[in-house]
Scaffold this motif. Sequence first.
Motif, mmCIF file in Angstrom:
data_model
loop_
_atom_site.group_PDB
_atom_site.id
_atom_site.type_symbol
_atom_site.label_atom_id
_atom_site.label_comp_id
_atom_site.label_asym_id
_atom_site.label_seq_id
_atom_site.Cartn_x
_atom_site.Cartn_y
_atom_site.Cartn_z
ATOM 1 N N SER A 360 0.847 -1.187 0.000
ATOM 2 C CA SER A 360 0.000 0.000 0.000
ATOM 3 C C SER A 360 0.889 1.245 0.000
ATOM 4 C CB SER A 360 -0.901 0.016 1.236
ATOM 5 O OG SER A 360 -1.535 1.269 1.371
ATOM 6 N N VAL A 361 0.646 2.137 -0.947
ATOM 7 C CA VAL A 361 1.455 3.359 -1.034
ATOM 8 C C VAL A 361 1.021 4.379 0.009
ATOM 9 C CG1 VAL A 361 2.140 5.245 -2.575
ATOM 10 C CG2 VAL A 361 1.834 2.947 -3.483
ATOM 11 N N ASP A 362 -0.177 4.234 0.545
ATOM 12 C CA ASP A 362 -0.686 5.196 1.515
ATOM 13 C C ASP A 362 0.258 5.292 2.710
ATOM 14 O OD1 ASP A 362 -2.864 5.564 -0.091
ATOM 15 O OD2 ASP A 362 -4.142 4.173 1.017
ATOM 16 N N PHE A 363 0.507 6.532 3.150
ATOM 17 C CA PHE A 363 1.393 6.739 4.294
ATOM 18 C C PHE A 363 0.684 6.370 5.589
ATOM 19 C CE2 PHE A 363 2.817 9.248 7.884
ATOM 20 C CZ PHE A 363 4.185 9.019 7.874
ATOM 21 N N GLN A 364 1.392 5.660 6.459
ATOM 22 C CA GLN A 364 0.932 5.489 7.826
ATOM 23 C C GLN A 364 2.142 5.639 8.743
ATOM 24 O OE1 GLN A 364 0.512 2.845 5.546
ATOM 25 N NE2 GLN A 364 0.927 0.915 6.573
ATOM 26 N N PRO A 365 1.965 6.298 9.874
ATOM 27 C CA PRO A 365 3.112 6.518 10.741
ATOM 28 C C PRO A 365 3.607 5.221 11.369
ATOM 29 C CG PRO A 365 1.097 7.267 11.798
ATOM 30 C CD PRO A 365 0.736 6.914 10.389
#
Length: 453
Positions: A360-365
């Motif tokens: 997943s390219v979505d950023f998550q901390p």
Amino acid sequence: MELPNYFLADLPDASTLTPQLIRDACLTLKQNRAKFLAAQSTESIIAILAKLGREWLEPDFHFRKEVLEKGPQETGFGRETLAIGLNRFFAQLTRENLEALVIQDLGSLRRLDEVTADEVEQKQDRSSIAHGPELLVHVTGGVLPNAPFMSMILGLLAKSAQFVKCASGTSFLPRMFAHSLYAAQPKLGACLELAEWKGGTAPFEEALFAEANCVTATGSDESILEIRNQLSARVRFVGYGNKLSVAYLTRESLEKHGAEKIAAELAEDITAWNQLGCLSPHAVYVEESRATIALDFARALADQLSAREETDPRGPVSPQTAAAITTRRMFYEVRSSADPLTKVWKSDGSTAWTVVHDTSVDFQPSCLNRFIFVKPLQDLAELAASIGTLHGQISTVGLAAPMPRAKEISTRLAQAGVTRICRIGKMQDPPLTWRHDGRPSLGELVTWTDIEL
């Protein structure tokens, strides 16, 4: 080593603190500044700081030895982590770097000493002088020492009396630096005060802020807003809130240098201060020219973090932090059973390090403490989309790219609000002249007087 009680933070606990004691300390600081600091030349202050920087790099320097002996218990950082962090910071504290900082922000090394004019001002028949606040208050956040160290250095360059308010349980490293400064030059040390109390202690903070001319603060966005709301309009405020950092690897850099070399450099960024600073990468985005490049890099990074745990162990963390890491690991391990491209590498028998390959390219901390995501993508446009919602929140992007592409990528990242772009391996090692959050560190503190005669 028994330290003298020069500072309020040297007291066994905060039970003896009162608002009146804080007000009296501020008054004494202002008096000492007028006697000892205001007339000091910038060059003399720089000479003292540069000498102190050299001393902190010496293995036998007693304050360094004290930090390495007691620091692991006081801070939670391992001895090697502390040693590497001290080396990186104090190697930057040189005469050349300090002079460059003053000239970069103020245009002249003598700007704080006398009325002077740079080349542009001379052509316009102008000159100017700058001066720092009479009393500068620093509110520190977290246990990392770089921010309070740098705050004190900037305050000295600005020739300001300084009161450093540390969060509960975090004053050990700032105290060691302040004591080393006092030992190097007692008159400068007398213009500095440190105290430690729990944030939100209203009577103490009201007494302190009532005496301040300028307040700097680092911490969460919520704490920054709370401090700002406590200050009167006459008090200048410089706040540094929550920031995140990531890394970006181009396909050309991996083809040229190989996964192992770049992974070794990125491991430096992840292990420095246990990934707890705003300059620490949460994720590394990898351009793919074939399907397994990011996967291969994640495997190489896991090998590097495993090796670093042998030479520079992370150290213990709180039960709550360990539980958060374990829970996050389990989530991706469950996902990996259904998705063969989701992979988890982790330290055996501990939460010391974790690498997650996540498509997943979505950023998550990240939950930090050496927990890193590796995310494959196709191009810069995908990165921009991933961090697009974080405009203004990205502090640093560590970049591995050939120079022609680096310029193109840097321009795009700057437009996305990124304030610092550096080589992989240097994310946690900014130069002394770094513009913190895109703002001039020393320039933020001073007030100018223009002379047009």
